[in-house]
Design an enzyme around this catalytic site. Sequence first.
Site, short mmCIF file in Angstrom:
data_model
loop_
_atom_site.label_atom_id
_atom_site.label_comp_id
_atom_site.label_asym_id
_atom_site.label_seq_id
_atom_site.Cartn_x
_atom_site.Cartn_y
_atom_site.Cartn_z
N HIS A 1 57.05 25.05 -28.27
CA HIS A 1 56.05 25.63 -27.25
C HIS A 1 55.30 26.73 -27.99
O HIS A 1 55.75 27.65 -28.46
CB HIS A 1 56.97 26.22 -26.21
CG HIS A 1 55.99 26.91 -25.12
ND1 HIS A 1 55.59 26.23 -23.93
CD2 HIS A 1 55.58 28.09 -24.96
CE1 HIS A 1 54.74 26.91 -23.28
NE2 HIS A 1 54.76 28.09 -23.74
N ASP B 1 47.06 11.28 -20.23
CA ASP B 1 46.60 12.29 -19.26
C ASP B 1 46.79 11.82 -17.72
O ASP B 1 46.05 10.72 -17.78
CB ASP B 1 45.46 13.04 -19.64
CG ASP B 1 44.90 14.25 -18.70
OD1 ASP B 1 44.84 15.21 -19.40
OD2 ASP B 1 44.69 14.18 -17.58
N HIS C 1 43.25 16.84 -26.41
CA HIS C 1 42.71 15.67 -25.71
C HIS C 1 42.07 14.65 -26.44
O HIS C 1 41.18 15.06 -27.39
CB HIS C 1 41.73 16.12 -24.71
CG HIS C 1 42.27 17.21 -23.71
ND1 HIS C 1 42.41 16.76 -22.13
CD2 HIS C 1 42.35 18.53 -23.51
CE1 HIS C 1 42.85 17.94 -21.66
NE2 HIS C 1 43.00 18.75 -22.25
N CYS D 1 56.60 21.34 -21.75
CA CYS D 1 58.10 21.15 -22.66
C CYS D 1 58.93 20.39 -21.11
O CYS D 1 59.67 19.51 -22.06
CB CYS D 1 58.34 22.59 -21.96
SG CYS D 1 58.00 23.68 -23.76
N ASN E 1 41.30 23.06 -25.22
CA ASN E 1 40.66 24.02 -24.33
C ASN E 1 41.88 25.22 -24.56
O ASN E 1 42.98 25.26 -24.71
CB ASN E 1 40.87 23.75 -23.03
CG ASN E 1 40.19 22.82 -22.53
OD1 ASN E 1 38.60 22.91 -22.86
ND2 ASN E 1 40.51 21.83 -21.97
N HIS F 1 50.50 25.35 -22.77
CA HIS F 1 51.36 24.66 -23.92
C HIS F 1 50.30 23.82 -24.72
O HIS F 1 49.60 23.04 -24.03
CB HIS F 1 52.37 23.77 -23.39
CG HIS F 1 53.25 23.20 -24.45
ND1 HIS F 1 54.72 23.19 -24.43
CD2 HIS F 1 52.94 22.18 -25.62
CE1 HIS F 1 55.02 22.43 -25.52
NE2 HIS F 1 54.18 22.04 -26.25
N HIS G 1 47.73 21.80 -26.51
CA HIS G 1 47.48 20.26 -26.64
C HIS G 1 46.11 20.07 -26.89
O HIS G 1 45.09 20.68 -26.82
CB HIS G 1 47.74 19.58 -25.25
CG HIS G 1 46.91 20.34 -24.09
ND1 HIS G 1 47.56 21.57 -23.49
CD2 HIS G 1 45.95 20.16 -23.39
CE1 HIS G 1 46.68 22.00 -22.49
NE2 HIS G 1 45.76 20.87 -22.55
N CYS H 1 57.30 25.62 -18.04
CA CYS H 1 56.18 24.88 -18.73
C CYS H 1 56.29 23.30 -18.42
O CYS H 1 57.47 22.66 -19.04
CB CYS H 1 56.16 25.22 -20.62
SG CYS H 1 55.13 24.11 -21.02
P1 AMP Z 1 43.70 21.59 -20.08
O1 AMP Z 1 42.62 21.98 -19.08
O2 AMP Z 1 43.27 21.39 -21.60
O3 AMP Z 1 44.67 22.79 -20.07
O4 AMP Z 1 44.27 20.35 -19.63
C1 AMP Z 1 45.43 20.26 -19.21
C2 AMP Z 1 45.56 18.62 -18.84
O5 AMP Z 1 46.86 18.26 -18.52
C3 AMP Z 1 44.57 18.17 -17.73
O6 AMP Z 1 43.78 17.10 -18.08
C4 AMP Z 1 45.65 17.58 -16.82
O7 AMP Z 1 45.30 16.33 -16.18
C5 AMP Z 1 47.08 17.15 -17.56
N1 AMP Z 1 48.13 17.11 -17.02
C6 AMP Z 1 48.70 18.15 -16.04
N2 AMP Z 1 49.82 17.67 -15.69
C7 AMP Z 1 50.12 16.52 -16.18
C8 AMP Z 1 51.23 15.48 -16.21
N3 AMP Z 1 52.40 15.61 -15.52
N4 AMP Z 1 51.14 14.55 -16.96
C9 AMP Z 1 50.13 14.20 -17.75
N5 AMP Z 1 49.13 14.91 -17.72
C10 AMP Z 1 49.13 15.99 -16.98
ZN ZN Z 2 55.78 24.19 -23.22
#
Ligand code: AMP
Ligand code: ZN
Length: 138
Positions: A47, A31, A101, A8, A87, A97, A99, A5
Amino acid sequence: MENECIFCKIDQGEIPSYTIYEDDYVRAFLDITQGTKGHTLIIPKKHVKNVYETDPETINHVFSVVPKIARALRDAFNPIGLNIVNNNDEPLQSVFHFHVHLIPRYEDDGMVLKTENNYGKISTETFNSLVEKIQENL
Ligand code: AMP
Ligand code: ZN
């Protein structure tokens, strides 16, 4: 900690992040896509895949820091508003995982987040059947 992940790994410091806030339960970081200036993610350190699998305590930890981060984004960047987005499941969710936004909004920022307006088109019977269907599943 789940092995593959990325969030994580970010929390463990195995992948770098632009962290803006951290406590015993949550981490908030920028992000990587910066959909708008200040676009921030808040994750629980525990997680959990998404909202369907998140226990109340974990989600409480995440949402308890939302106002603090939101105010910081407002005061830092003076946006016209701010959206909170979460989402769940493919194809909406890309990182599995949980989150949240925080997306500060600006004039002409190109972001579209709009639902249909079906006001007046839905009958009382339909509204009642929706309530019944949802309540059957609570
Ligand atoms: P979601 O579609 O809600 O699962 O969005 C996942 C978000 O994680 C996206 O907006 C990506 O730009 C963001 N993301 C993916 N990898 C990273 C990373 N290494 N650091 C910061 N944000 C990330
Ligand atoms: Zn995780």
